[in-house]
Design a protein around this motif. Sequence first.
Motif, PDB file in Angstrom:
ATOM      1  N   LYS D  24       0.810  -1.221   0.000  1.00  0.00           N
ATOM      2  CA  LYS D  24       0.000   0.000   0.000  1.00  0.00           C
ATOM      3  C   LYS D  24       0.844   1.273   0.000  1.00  0.00           C
ATOM      4  CE  LYS D  24      -2.519  -1.480   3.455  1.00  0.00           C
ATOM      5  NZ  LYS D  24      -3.407  -1.546   4.625  1.00  0.00           N
ATOM      6  N   ASN D  25       2.139   1.147   0.300  1.00  0.00           N
ATOM      7  CA  ASN D  25       2.982   2.339   0.425  1.00  0.00           C
ATOM      8  C   ASN D  25       3.489   2.801  -0.932  1.00  0.00           C
ATOM      9  OD1 ASN D  25       5.380   4.038   0.956  1.00  0.00           O
ATOM     10  ND2 ASN D  25       4.862   3.556   3.087  1.00  0.00           N
ATOM     11  N   GLU D  26       3.212   4.037  -1.271  1.00  0.00           N
ATOM     12  CA  GLU D  26       3.554   4.522  -2.609  1.00  0.00           C
ATOM     13  C   GLU D  26       5.038   4.746  -2.816  1.00  0.00           C
ATOM     14  OE1 GLU D  26       1.205   7.898  -3.483  1.00  0.00           O
ATOM     15  OE2 GLU D  26      -0.689   6.781  -3.411  1.00  0.00           O
ATOM     16  N   GLU D  27       5.779   4.833  -1.722  1.00  0.00           N
ATOM     17  CA  GLU D  27       7.224   5.069  -1.860  1.00  0.00           C
ATOM     18  C   GLU D  27       8.000   3.755  -1.947  1.00  0.00           C
ATOM     19  OE1 GLU D  27       8.594   8.229   0.927  1.00  0.00           O
ATOM     20  OE2 GLU D  27       6.510   8.189   1.601  1.00  0.00           O
ATOM     21  N   MET D  28       7.286   2.630  -1.898  1.00  0.00           N
ATOM     22  CA  MET D  28       7.952   1.327  -1.864  1.00  0.00           C
ATOM     23  C   MET D  28       7.349   0.390  -2.905  1.00  0.00           C
ATOM     24  SD  MET D  28       7.983   0.871   2.252  1.00  0.00           S
ATOM     25  CE  MET D  28       8.571   2.263   3.240  1.00  0.00           C
ATOM     26  N   GLU D  29       8.145  -0.599  -3.275  1.00  0.00           N
ATOM     27  CA  GLU D  29       7.663  -1.645  -4.164  1.00  0.00           C
ATOM     28  C   GLU D  29       8.074  -2.992  -3.593  1.00  0.00           C
ATOM     29  OE1 GLU D  29       8.158  -3.190  -8.804  1.00  0.00           O
ATOM     30  OE2 GLU D  29       9.215  -1.408  -8.102  1.00  0.00           O
ATOM     31  N   LEU D  30       7.148  -3.925  -3.506  1.00  0.00           N
ATOM     32  CA  LEU D  30       7.492  -5.275  -3.044  1.00  0.00           C
ATOM     33  C   LEU D  30       7.990  -6.062  -4.247  1.00  0.00           C
ATOM     34  CD1 LEU D  30       7.473  -7.288  -0.656  1.00  0.00           C
ATOM     35  CD2 LEU D  30       5.216  -8.016  -1.424  1.00  0.00           C
ATOM     36  N   VAL D  31       9.292  -6.285  -4.328  1.00  0.00           N
ATOM     37  CA  VAL D  31       9.850  -6.897  -5.546  1.00  0.00           C
ATOM     38  C   VAL D  31       9.954  -8.412  -5.439  1.00  0.00           C
ATOM     39  CG1 VAL D  31      11.097  -4.825  -6.242  1.00  0.00           C
ATOM     40  CG2 VAL D  31      12.239  -6.514  -4.769  1.00  0.00           C
ATOM     41  N   SER D  32      10.053  -8.945  -4.223  1.00  0.00           N
ATOM     42  CA  SER D  32      10.175 -10.401  -4.085  1.00  0.00           C
ATOM     43  C   SER D  32      10.026 -10.821  -2.633  1.00  0.00           C
ATOM     44  CB  SER D  32      11.536 -10.876  -4.599  1.00  0.00           C
ATOM     45  OG  SER D  32      12.580 -10.133  -3.979  1.00  0.00           O
ATOM     46  N   VAL D  33       9.934 -12.135  -2.463  1.00  0.00           N
ATOM     47  CA  VAL D  33       9.704 -12.711  -1.150  1.00  0.00           C
ATOM     48  C   VAL D  33      10.641 -13.903  -0.974  1.00  0.00           C
ATOM     49  CG1 VAL D  33       8.031 -14.265  -0.065  1.00  0.00           C
ATOM     50  CG2 VAL D  33       7.355 -11.937  -0.690  1.00  0.00           C
ATOM     51  N   LEU D  34      11.201 -14.038   0.236  1.00  0.00           N
ATOM     52  CA  LEU D  34      12.099 -15.169   0.517  1.00  0.00           C
ATOM     53  C   LEU D  34      11.398 -16.141   1.448  1.00  0.00           C
ATOM     54  CD1 LEU D  34      15.107 -16.134   0.091  1.00  0.00           C
ATOM     55  CD2 LEU D  34      15.587 -15.064   2.318  1.00  0.00           C
ATOM     56  N   ASP D  35      11.404 -17.431   1.094  1.00  0.00           N
ATOM     57  CA  ASP D  35      10.808 -18.422   1.980  1.00  0.00           C
ATOM     58  C   ASP D  35      11.782 -19.591   2.144  1.00  0.00           C
ATOM     59  OD1 ASP D  35       7.470 -18.641   2.698  1.00  0.00           O
ATOM     60  OD2 ASP D  35       8.819 -20.279   3.269  1.00  0.00           O
ATOM     61  N   TYR D  36      11.659 -20.326   3.221  1.00  0.00           N
ATOM     62  CA  TYR D  36      12.621 -21.412   3.437  1.00  0.00           C
ATOM     63  C   TYR D  36      12.212 -22.681   2.682  1.00  0.00           C
ATOM     64  CZ  TYR D  36       9.457 -23.606   6.785  1.00  0.00           C
ATOM     65  OH  TYR D  36       8.376 -24.212   7.369  1.00  0.00           O
ATOM     66  N   LYS D  37      10.963 -22.669   2.158  1.00  0.00           N
ATOM     67  CA  LYS D  37      10.524 -23.838   1.392  1.00  0.00           C
ATOM     68  C   LYS D  37       9.713 -23.401   0.168  1.00  0.00           C
ATOM     69  CE  LYS D  37       6.170 -24.658   3.812  1.00  0.00           C
ATOM     70  NZ  LYS D  37       5.337 -25.575   4.606  1.00  0.00           N
ATOM     71  N   GLU D  38       9.490 -24.353  -0.730  1.00  0.00           N
ATOM     72  CA  GLU D  38       8.713 -24.051  -1.941  1.00  0.00           C
ATOM     73  C   GLU D  38       7.262 -23.787  -1.561  1.00  0.00           C
ATOM     74  OE1 GLU D  38       9.713 -23.858  -5.026  1.00  0.00           O
ATOM     75  OE2 GLU D  38      11.772 -24.603  -4.865  1.00  0.00           O
ATOM     76  N   ILE D  39       6.755 -22.620  -1.911  1.00  0.00           N
ATOM     77  CA  ILE D  39       5.345 -22.332  -1.587  1.00  0.00           C
ATOM     78  C   ILE D  39       4.578 -21.834  -2.805  1.00  0.00           C
ATOM     79  CG2 ILE D  39       5.693 -21.817   0.863  1.00  0.00           C
ATOM     80  CD1 ILE D  39       5.694 -18.803  -0.020  1.00  0.00           C
ATOM     81  N   GLY D  40       5.181 -21.966  -3.964  1.00  0.00           N
ATOM     82  CA  GLY D  40       4.532 -21.497  -5.196  1.00  0.00           C
ATOM     83  C   GLY D  40       5.409 -20.491  -5.900  1.00  0.00           C
ATOM     84  N   LYS D  41       4.906 -20.023  -7.013  1.00  0.00           N
ATOM     85  CA  LYS D  41       5.722 -19.113  -7.823  1.00  0.00           C
ATOM     86  C   LYS D  41       5.592 -17.664  -7.356  1.00  0.00           C
ATOM     87  CE  LYS D  41       6.904 -18.650 -12.619  1.00  0.00           C
ATOM     88  NZ  LYS D  41       6.282 -17.786 -13.579  1.00  0.00           N
TER      89      LYS D  41
END
Lengths: 266, 266, 266, 266
Positions: D24-41
């Motif tokens: 929701k923050n206009e000054e930021m962009e969520l570019v990726s996510v790190l997970d310890y296991k496979e949870i989808g693309k």
Amino acid sequence: MTIRVAIAGARGKMGQEAVHTVMKNEEMELVSVLDYKEIGKTLADTNLFPSSYDAPVYTELETLHKETKPDVLVDLTSPEAVYERTKKALELNIRPVVGTTGFSDEELDELTQYAKDRKIGCIIAPNFAVGAVLMMKFAEQAAKYLPDVEIIEMHHDQKLDAPSGTAMKTAHLISDQRPVHEQGHVREKETLKGARGANYDGMRIHSVRLPGLVAHQQVLLGGEGQLLTIRHDSFNRGSFMSGVVLSIKTVMETEELIYGLEHIIG
Amino acid sequence: MTIRVAIAGARGKMGQEAVHTVMKNEEMELVSVLDYKEIGKTLADTNLFPSSYDAPVYTELETLHKETKPDVLVDLTSPEAVYERTKKALELNIRPVVGTTGFSDEELDELTQYAKDRKIGCIIAPNFAVGAVLMMKFAEQAAKYLPDVEIIEMHHDQKLDAPSGTAMKTAHLISDQRPVHEQGHVREKETLKGARGANYDGMRIHSVRLPGLVAHQQVLLGGEGQLLTIRHDSFNRGSFMSGVVLSIKTVMETEELIYGLEHIIG
Amino acid sequence: MTIRVAIAGARGKMGQEAVHTVMKNEEMELVSVLDYKEIGKTLADTNLFPSSYDAPVYTELETLHKETKPDVLVDLTSPEAVYERTKKALELNIRPVVGTTGFSDEELDELTQYAKDRKIGCIIAPNFAVGAVLMMKFAEQAAKYLPDVEIIEMHHDQKLDAPSGTAMKTAHLISDQRPVHEQGHVREKETLKGARGANYDGMRIHSVRLPGLVAHQQVLLGGEGQLLTIRHDSFNRGSFMSGVVLSIKTVMETEELIYGLEHIIG
Amino acid sequence: MTIRVAIAGARGKMGQEAVHTVMKNEEMELVSVLDYKEIGKTLADTNLFPSSYDAPVYTELETLHKETKPDVLVDLTSPEAVYERTKKALELNIRPVVGTTGFSDEELDELTQYAKDRKIGCIIAPNFAVGAVLMMKFAEQAAKYLPDVEIIEMHHDQKLDAPSGTAMKTAHLISDQRPVHEQGHVREKETLKGARGANYDGMRIHSVRLPGLVAHQQVLLGGEGQLLTIRHDSFNRGSFMSGVVLSIKTVMETEELIYGLEHIIG
């Protein structure tokens, strides 16, 4: 019609407040004052009041009655001799409003019967603070529906006892209404002793003492997703005066002895 | 004896809370659920509840009644069709507990008469938050003795209307009890417009809107030397559940229609 | 070492409090009192203090200085003549602690330069209530991080102006720190005029007036999921005394003029 | 310029909030996510977020870095492996914002030195609630001037320990600032054990536990005639998000490791 009021104990802290309160009230007239010793001819002679406060001072209730015909005797003296004076007032057909404790159960029973027989009002109230009495009543009622309760009372740091008398009385009233049960998690642990406060039938009471504070109490009642808080702040002795006024008016309309402001209010 | 409960509107926000509440309550059993459309065979099929929530779902009240024999129907749907459903429930001898408004005066009168004739309980409550109802009752009572009142209500900043409905209802109830009079000094002056809040029969109402807040209200009653504060904090939807439970129990013991939680409480 | 204190304005309300405060403070000694007229030889002669309060009274600052050698002059008089007296004190090497406003900008500039040149401390503080000054400072700091703010100030119902001076000053300080923006929902609507309070650069200020209240203010700062509240209660005039004591100690250790307690505190 | 943000621990309670906050923050962009296991693309594949939340998910930080070039890694995982991940992020020139504890002193020292050498920002904050951190700072500052302090912390009744960690930390910070001294009257007496709460260097701490409550604390500082109260209410997990946003912005502008939000704020 104006209520004719006499005051016993007019030179005490509560008494002085009461004098001002009656003087300012348009529905009342201060007709005389009762003192246990000679203090001058009128209130003004005590140097505690403005010179316009000219109610005459008496040391004998009979004389006071004969000469000033009060409807009500407000008694704000100490407990000694209050029983005899109250009885005497009833005999003289003066309605007593008494702010001191110090009656034995037998004395109360006797006065109650006497007032009933004579159909004359009499009010004895250990606590005249209307707001505090309401707080206690509301807390008592609410605990039926929100039975998890904690009390936080806060006073100046010169107070010697903790919890305060009002907190103890509040807890006592509440415990009559709610099922006794321990509060908090069963495996709750104090890592610093006393953190969870005093335990009164499972309810917790917390006593705060700080310079600057006067006399404050809040009752917190928690339920799923909600909190109900009933709080009373007493900022000075004037907080008792609304109860005195209410009692003076009520004693004129009742024909029996009422013990405790909570039976007038609500 | 366990109270057999059916719920209409189980998939709504309030409804979901009610499902959990009834499931966790040892004095009650959730025997079935009424929905306006096909949503599966049991509650669990909606994917909104754990798989152990196996109450069967019906779209017809008659079938639901025949197969699951509920004592009480908790209705947390929207106002439409609630009148017909409530009437039908009464005819089937199921006691309704209804949380929606949306009854006309005529409908209420008719249901009241019907419940009375059949000696069957029915509770309709626009506000199930026990704490909020207690706050309003206490404020109303207290204003008799401390007639100078201000209300501060505080909500999240997405709320559109000010004052809140609860604040307006509280002010309305209080104004029935206290002599109408302007508060504050007669020569009081706002150097910044609106500072003294909204004026309701002389009482002042202040509406605070801030992000983070949920739904909070305090009623302040001032008197000489004292302040009585009655405050309710609603932290989440769970605050309504104590009222739902109370209504389910009470509807089993009454033989008439009760409108408003305030007539159960106190 | 004991600080030798003289007081100007000792018979006023603030002055009387200050006399008691200095008398009770073990690090200070009340060496003399300045009055604009003959009121007796010592403080006790005024009948406002106990007979043990024997500080001599002077009507001339020079004589007072010569005979009692004060380190500090606490000035709690009215604005008139305060500039001349303060300047004179500095000339006599007495450090002034002044609690009245009433200096023009030119006078302040001149005194500031004079104190700087002579390397002598001087404190002028329009508000001695340490707690109120802290509240304003904290609100100002917090608004940087939680920029949605509402102020609720509460006073006795004899107060004429709303909002209070402290509320206005608090809002002013906050508005320097937070981006100006309207609060509440853009489509927010007052169904009762004034409910949302006064608007100060988008912040809302609410003024409560009730009998019994003294002087109270809370600043509410809301953010997602949270509320920070900074509240100050002033119960009586004693609340100013901690600021007087702090100023007396600080003026001994500074070598310049300080205007406003906020520059000493924090 | 938009800050490119990656999040580790996005499926956790705090992590989910952080995802929404960054989205929701206009000054930021969520570019990726790190997970310890496979949870989808993508995030949407977890069924925890709307289908528009299409940030790609990685299990290796190097790959994530190579393909999505984040400026900041927000780490809201559990303490395990956080040290290695933080170090790796710094090596890859990603600025870490870490919300978990679980660093040894040696690890902190090493990361601090490493960040300093490379002139790269890194923020580690055990508590992201800006309001709570402000409360503690203000209480600490105020205690210098109003050294009589009591703390009342209030939590839901499922909390096991009393006092809360925040209360203990607040008391610890205050005790560094105020002269150690016992509070209350020297002859003070508990008629019910525990009423005066826990004693921390003379300060009193009171722990209230009630259903409905979330997480609340007030620090009361009393002085002659006055009371200063600093209160923080945390209504839900969202209260941490302002601290996350502030940290993301600050970590871009600093060139060293900062431990604790209190060193950013104020």
